[in-house]
Scaffold this active site. Sequence first.
Site, PDB file in Angstrom:
ATOM      1  N   GLU A 152       0.831  -1.208   0.000  1.00 21.23           N
ATOM      2  CA  GLU A 152       0.000   0.000   0.000  1.00 21.23           C
ATOM      3  C   GLU A 152       0.859   1.248   0.000  1.00 21.23           C
ATOM      4  O   GLU A 152       2.022   1.212   0.352  1.00 21.23           O
ATOM      5  CB  GLU A 152      -0.946   0.034   1.204  1.00 21.23           C
ATOM      6  CG  GLU A 152      -0.339  -0.360   2.520  1.00 21.23           C
ATOM      7  CD  GLU A 152       0.854   0.417   2.981  1.00 21.23           C
ATOM      8  OE1 GLU A 152       0.756   1.675   2.968  1.00 21.23           O
ATOM      9  OE2 GLU A 152       1.874  -0.188   3.366  1.00 21.23           O
ATOM     10  N   GLU A 203       4.428  -0.427   1.159  1.00 21.95           N
ATOM     11  CA  GLU A 203       4.475  -0.550  -0.315  1.00 21.95           C
ATOM     12  C   GLU A 203       4.342  -1.996  -0.797  1.00 21.95           C
ATOM     13  O   GLU A 203       4.026  -2.245  -1.953  1.00 21.95           O
ATOM     14  CB  GLU A 203       5.790  -0.004  -0.913  1.00 21.95           C
ATOM     15  CG  GLU A 203       6.078   1.432  -0.647  1.00 21.95           C
ATOM     16  CD  GLU A 203       7.412   1.873  -1.291  1.00 21.95           C
ATOM     17  OE1 GLU A 203       8.105   1.056  -1.912  1.00 21.95           O
ATOM     18  OE2 GLU A 203       7.745   3.053  -1.152  1.00 21.95           O
TER      19      GLU A 203
END
Lengths: 349, 349
Positions: B175, B318
Amino acid sequence: MDIVQTTLARINPVSPELLAQAQARLDNKTKPPGSLGRLEEFARRVVAISGSVQPDLSKKVIFTFAGDHGIVEEGVSLYPKEVTAQMVFNFLRGGAGVNVLARHSGAEVRVVDVGVDHDFEGCAGLIHRKVARGTQNFATGPAMTREETLAALKVGIDLADQCKSEGVGLVGTGEMGIANTSPSSAMIAAISGLTVRELTHRGTGINDAALENKIRVIEQGLALNRPDPADPLDVLTKVGGLEIAAIAGLVLGCAANSIPVVIDGFISTAGALIASELHPNVRDYIFVAHQSVEIGHRFMLERIGARPILDLDFRLGEGTGAALAMGLIDAGVKVLKEMATFDEAGVSR
Amino acid sequence: MDIVQTTLARINPVSPELLAQAQARLDNKTKPPGSLGRLEEFARRVVAISGSVQPDLSKKVIFTFAGDHGIVEEGVSLYPKEVTAQMVFNFLRGGAGVNVLARHSGAEVRVVDVGVDHDFEGCAGLIHRKVARGTQNFATGPAMTREETLAALKVGIDLADQCKSEGVGLVGTGEMGIANTSPSSAMIAAISGLTVRELTHRGTGINDAALENKIRVIEQGLALNRPDPADPLDVLTKVGGLEIAAIAGLVLGCAANSIPVVIDGFISTAGALIASELHPNVRDYIFVAHQSVEIGHRFMLERIGARPILDLDFRLGEGTGAALAMGLIDAGVKVLKEMATFDEAGVSR
């Protein structure tokens, strides 16, 4: 000077300037400072050890040193001694755990006979550096002579020198030797002064009665041989092993050649411990691959002052943990070399 | 039935017979039983999850979901909101941490706009599934409507369904969303009943004063919105986020499609927590990549009942941790598929 003294004289501290320079480069990458944690540590240490701001880890080699142990006569292992040689053939055919995991990480496995009680004459693919056909039983006398210890150390040093000339960027250690958790426990007991019971575990999986016997045998060996804790080579000679000595030599040789070296598990760490007792700067060149299930391992790591990279409940050896950790160190260097900076990416700080 | 109910109805327990069958095969390999520890766990779980005794992990995909957060107005992050969109472009150009580490592990990164406050119209390479231009500020009202939550969940479920049809063997979560540790801390506080102070940390690196403000803001949001701990979707709607909902949907979708899913760090685990609260069998499909530096993470993992694979002091998100853990899961499956058996290698048991 003997080979050890010559090698120790070649070991320098790593550059604090290069550590800082590498971290400054990492802090320019598109991420909060320090947010890739230990990968950043790996990257800056590889820069400082290798002396290169663009370290090349394309060539990675794991050395799996094989040797037999006289102590096997005392019933300290679940497996017969013949398995050492059988596993050497398995390594050469590529079917063992270390082969699978080294392929996964892009590393080459080199198998070294430094002391197996088997005649490998003419065997292709093996590095033939046999010093003796195994150690003597340290429960009844010294495991090796001082000359054997030095010869085995030289094997590791020579291989590290060769890596330097080949441009190997990262070296890993590994071993195979039925019964070799016993000398490893004996060595950390001799050096630390802790009891054998605190440092001795089940190896490949012995039961309670066999564990009690293993503790008794190691205690007997230490009482009989009285290794000098202030003389690491005396400890190695009296209760160590040929493959452990070769690992100690490999670690010294890597430090002397400015090559980062990844230490596998319990037995490999016994070798690295001897190297780090011989020269304090050796620990700057070491990465500890993983936390072994063997209970004596954490005492070795405390003594060396190293934090393991992985904790996957491994207790196999061979270089299996080193193989996986080498992949993570490689990843850290790629962060340094491949990530975009804030300026390149147009990202606000 | 809505999309969530339909998906939950597709989730089955994994097969205990396949777990046992995979372990029996591992015990025939040339190593002491269990000596490759967690790699063996990964291998047998992938077999049981996928239903295949020869799992194919050649296709690995990490989904990096991006979304903005109204709570950023409260000064809870070190970085401005614009960084979310800037990082999306960085992901698409391949320069971010997750790109480097996914390449290292042989995984593909797919970037999904589920809620960024930026117009990406016509932007190639991005998966366009925007539900809203960010959440509302949950310190002053609910973050989302129930409809937005369901729409974001559906994004993740759809992508998991697509992975099944493409033959993807392993999925990872990731994310990007400036300020998204705040909703994650709020969600675990709402579900666990622990205090916000116990569960809230520095995110990208805020100082003491900013941390006090962040705690106060989250407490205010929980007091105002009063999410129902017994209704995971209510928690997600009132104090969660669009990318967190998409991750929850991806995890549900992977479980429904028998695909093992690797959860990244703190924010991804908030999504996985919602999924595992919705259906108890979801946890059988989850691998937790790593232990985050964020202090609330271990409470989430206790609640899910999962042990992280790595502990490398990451706090980036991420999908960076997922990328590395996917490499280790791949290694475990290779042990199962590539290692020689005792019979094949002629090694004594």
